[in-house]
Structure formats: C-alpha cells, structure tokens
Design a protein around this motif. Structure first.
Motif, PDB file in Angstrom:
ATOM      1  N   PHE A  79       0.453  -1.017  -0.800  1.00  9.37           N
ATOM      2  CA  PHE A  79       0.116  -0.089   0.367  1.00  9.37           C
ATOM      3  C   PHE A  79       0.752   1.578  -0.083  1.00  9.37           C
ATOM      4  O   PHE A  79       0.074   2.336  -0.189  1.00  9.37           O
ATOM      5  N   ALA A  80       1.739   1.202   0.657  1.00  9.66           N
ATOM      6  CA  ALA A  80       2.557   2.379   0.501  1.00  9.66           C
ATOM      7  C   ALA A  80       3.519   2.886  -0.284  1.00  9.66           C
ATOM      8  O   ALA A  80       3.017   4.234  -0.944  1.00  9.66           O
ATOM      9  N   LYS A  81       3.458   1.455  -1.159  1.00  9.91           N
ATOM     10  CA  LYS A  81       4.255   2.152  -2.937  1.00  9.91           C
ATOM     11  C   LYS A  81       3.181   2.195  -3.882  1.00  9.91           C
ATOM     12  O   LYS A  81       3.198   3.346  -4.501  1.00  9.91           O
ATOM     13  N   MET A  82       1.510   1.890  -3.538  1.00 15.53           N
ATOM     14  CA  MET A  82       0.508   2.017  -4.635  1.00 15.53           C
ATOM     15  C   MET A  82       0.057   3.317  -4.248  1.00 15.53           C
ATOM     16  O   MET A  82       0.061   4.420  -4.489  1.00 15.53           O
ATOM     17  N   GLU A  83       0.411   3.964  -2.675  1.00 13.72           N
ATOM     18  CA  GLU A  83       0.165   5.446  -1.988  1.00 13.72           C
ATOM     19  C   GLU A  83       1.067   6.374  -2.683  1.00 13.72           C
ATOM     20  O   GLU A  83       0.996   7.426  -3.008  1.00 13.72           O
ATOM     21  N   ASP A  84       2.798   6.128  -3.005  1.00 14.70           N
ATOM     22  CA  ASP A  84       3.277   7.106  -3.680  1.00 14.70           C
ATOM     23  C   ASP A  84       2.729   7.011  -5.115  1.00 14.70           C
ATOM     24  O   ASP A  84       2.867   7.789  -5.613  1.00 14.70           O
ATOM     25  N   VAL A  85       2.807   5.880  -5.302  1.00 11.45           N
ATOM     26  CA  VAL A  85       2.025   6.264  -6.832  1.00 11.45           C
ATOM     27  C   VAL A  85       0.370   7.131  -7.382  1.00 11.45           C
ATOM     28  O   VAL A  85       0.912   7.454  -8.044  1.00 11.45           O
ATOM     29  N   LEU A  86      -0.182   6.762  -6.618  1.00 12.63           N
ATOM     30  CA  LEU A  86      -1.393   7.810  -6.972  1.00 12.63           C
ATOM     31  C   LEU A  86      -1.163   9.285  -6.884  1.00 12.63           C
ATOM     32  O   LEU A  86      -1.516   9.262  -6.697  1.00 12.63           O
ATOM     33  N   LEU A  87      -0.709   9.128  -4.954  1.00 12.55           N
ATOM     34  CA  LEU A  87       0.038  10.663  -5.298  1.00 12.55           C
ATOM     35  C   LEU A  87       0.463  11.308  -5.918  1.00 12.55           C
ATOM     36  O   LEU A  87       0.011  12.853  -6.542  1.00 12.55           O
ATOM     37  N   GLN A  88       1.461  10.752  -6.603  1.00 12.51           N
ATOM     38  CA  GLN A  88       2.405  11.277  -7.758  1.00 12.51           C
ATOM     39  C   GLN A  88       1.556  11.494  -8.456  1.00 12.51           C
ATOM     40  O   GLN A  88       1.928  12.429  -9.623  1.00 12.51           O
ATOM     41  N   LEU A  89       1.315  10.284  -9.271  1.00 12.80           N
ATOM     42  CA  LEU A  89       1.133  10.510 -10.637  1.00 12.80           C
ATOM     43  C   LEU A  89      -0.645  10.639 -10.791  1.00 12.80           C
ATOM     44  O   LEU A  89      -1.258  10.655 -12.608  1.00 12.80           O
ATOM     45  N   VAL A  90      -1.270  10.370  -9.688  1.00 12.58           N
ATOM     46  CA  VAL A  90      -3.242  11.030  -9.787  1.00 12.58           C
ATOM     47  C   VAL A  90      -3.698  11.395  -9.470  1.00 12.58           C
ATOM     48  O   VAL A  90      -4.731  12.243  -9.867  1.00 12.58           O
ATOM     49  N   LEU A  91      -3.389  12.184  -8.091  1.00  9.78           N
ATOM     50  CA  LEU A  91      -4.027  12.434  -6.931  1.00  9.78           C
ATOM     51  C   LEU A  91      -2.963  14.029  -7.025  1.00  9.78           C
ATOM     52  O   LEU A  91      -2.980  14.610  -6.182  1.00  9.78           O
ATOM     53  N   ASN A  92      -1.828  14.351  -8.009  1.00  5.15           N
ATOM     54  CA  ASN A  92      -0.941  15.523  -7.562  1.00  5.15           C
ATOM     55  C   ASN A  92      -1.506  15.987  -9.251  1.00  5.15           C
ATOM     56  O   ASN A  92      -1.464  15.997 -10.356  1.00  5.15           O
ATOM     57  N   ILE A  93      -1.430  17.683  -9.003  1.00  7.92           N
ATOM     58  CA  ILE A  93      -1.449  18.797  -9.750  1.00  7.92           C
ATOM     59  C   ILE A  93      -0.351  19.364  -9.830  1.00  7.92           C
ATOM     60  O   ILE A  93       0.278  19.385  -9.494  1.00  7.92           O
TER      61      ILE A  93
END
Length: 209
Positions: A79-93
């Motif tokens: 989940f820590a890896k998935m969080e980094d990916v989502l915060l950087q590529l999906v939920l990041n402007i």
C-alpha cells in the motif's frame, strides 16, 4: 502516509488526497479482516467434519491471527508503494497547471509587496467601515431620542391649546396673558407668604425673650 499538505489538490478535488488514501487503506484493511474471518469459518467447518481431528478452535484462531499479521505487514508495504504512485501520478496537480478559478492570478499577477499593500488597504477600509457603522448607529439613536422629545413637546403644545380653548369658553381672554398674570400673582403670593413667615419667626423669638 504523506505529510505534504497538497493544498492546491485539496482546492481542486474538494478533499485532501491523504484523506482519500486513508479511506482506501481502511477499506482494504476491513476487507482483509472480513476475508480472514470467512477463511477461519470455512476451516472450522471442514475440520469439524473430519473424525478424530484434535485441532481446537482456539488453535485455529491463533493461526488465523498469525496469518493476518503476515498479510497485514505485506499489505502495508504494498500500500505504501501504491500510495506513492497515486499521490504522484493520479492525485497530484503538476506545478505548471493553473486551475480555472485561478486564471485571474495569471492575468493580474502581483508581488508579495503589492499583495501586502492590498491587505493593508483592506484592513483600513474595514476599520473605516466599522467607524461609519458606529457613527450611523449613534445618529440613529439620537434620531430616536429626538422623536421621543418631539412627541413630548407635541403633547405639551396640545395641552396648552386645550387650556386656551377652556379660557375662551369661560371668557378668560387670551390664555397667554392669563397665564402671565397667574404667574405674577403666584410670585406675589409667594412673596407675601415669605414675609408672613419671617414676621411669624420674629414674633416667636420676641415671645421667647
């Protein structure tokens, strides 16, 4: 969990990305717990149908808890890896992206000094507004007091008009002249009364001697 406030993303999405990730984490964790309870229930049913099985339900629970702990540790890493990916590529402007409601800042940019000057001017205008409101309230209070005084004066004038009408009906002549004569007579009567009191005091003093 990430400690970056991600204010711009919060403005766009209406929620903090960290809150979104936390809810996803809790949902996955709850699903993992429910799944382990189902697995435990199936194992208990299977073992209950085996004749001579010496494995107790408490031992099954211990094994389930160990396996759950093992799964949770691996789940947290994934989940820590998935969080980094989502915060950087999906939920990041991206830094070069400007939201539509902030386009006006691109059209009318201002420096920190100019922004501070606007803030100071705004505070001054707010102070002036508060002072004007206070003055208006004071004037309103004074106006209400003047209305009360005016109403009392109108009552007094009405009373004088009624007295003047009474004087006319009884042939007393002009009310103002009669009132002036009455005032003079009252003053003379007070003077006479004062003189009588003084003479009475002198007589009492003479009798005492």
């Amino acid at each position: 969990m990430s400690v970056d406030p991600m204010v711009y993303e919060t403005q766009f999405f209406g929620f903090t990305p960290q809150t979104c990730m936390l809810r996803i984490y809790i949902a996955f964790q709850d699903y993992l717990f429910e799944m382990m309870l189902v697995v435990e229930g199936v194992m208990l049913k299977k073992l209950d149908g085996i004749p001579g099985c010496k494995i107790s339900p408490s031992e099954i629970r211990k094994c389930t808890e160990k396996f759950l702990l093992f799964m949770k540790e691996h789940f947290d890493k994934l989940f820590a890896k998935m969080e980094d990916v989502l915060l950087q590529l999906v939920l990041n402007i991206p830094k070069n992206v400007l939201l539509p409601e902030d386009k006006v800042q691109e059209q009318y940019p201002c420096s920190k000094e100019e922004f501070q000057a606007l803030q100071d001017e705004l505070r001054q205008l707010q102070q002036q507004y508060r002072e004007e409101v206070a003055v208006e309230q004071a004037l309103q209070t004074e106006l209400e007091e003047q209305k009360v005084v005016k109403a009392e004066l109108e009552k007094i004038l009405q009373c004088f008009d009624e007295l003047e009408n009474i004087c006319r009906v009884h042939g007393a002549g002009n009310f103002k002249e009669s009132f002036a004569l009455l005032t003079q007579s009252s003053k003379k009567l007070q003077d006479v009364l004062k003189d009588v009191e003084e003479k009475s005091k002198k007589l009492k003093l003479h009798d005492q001697l």
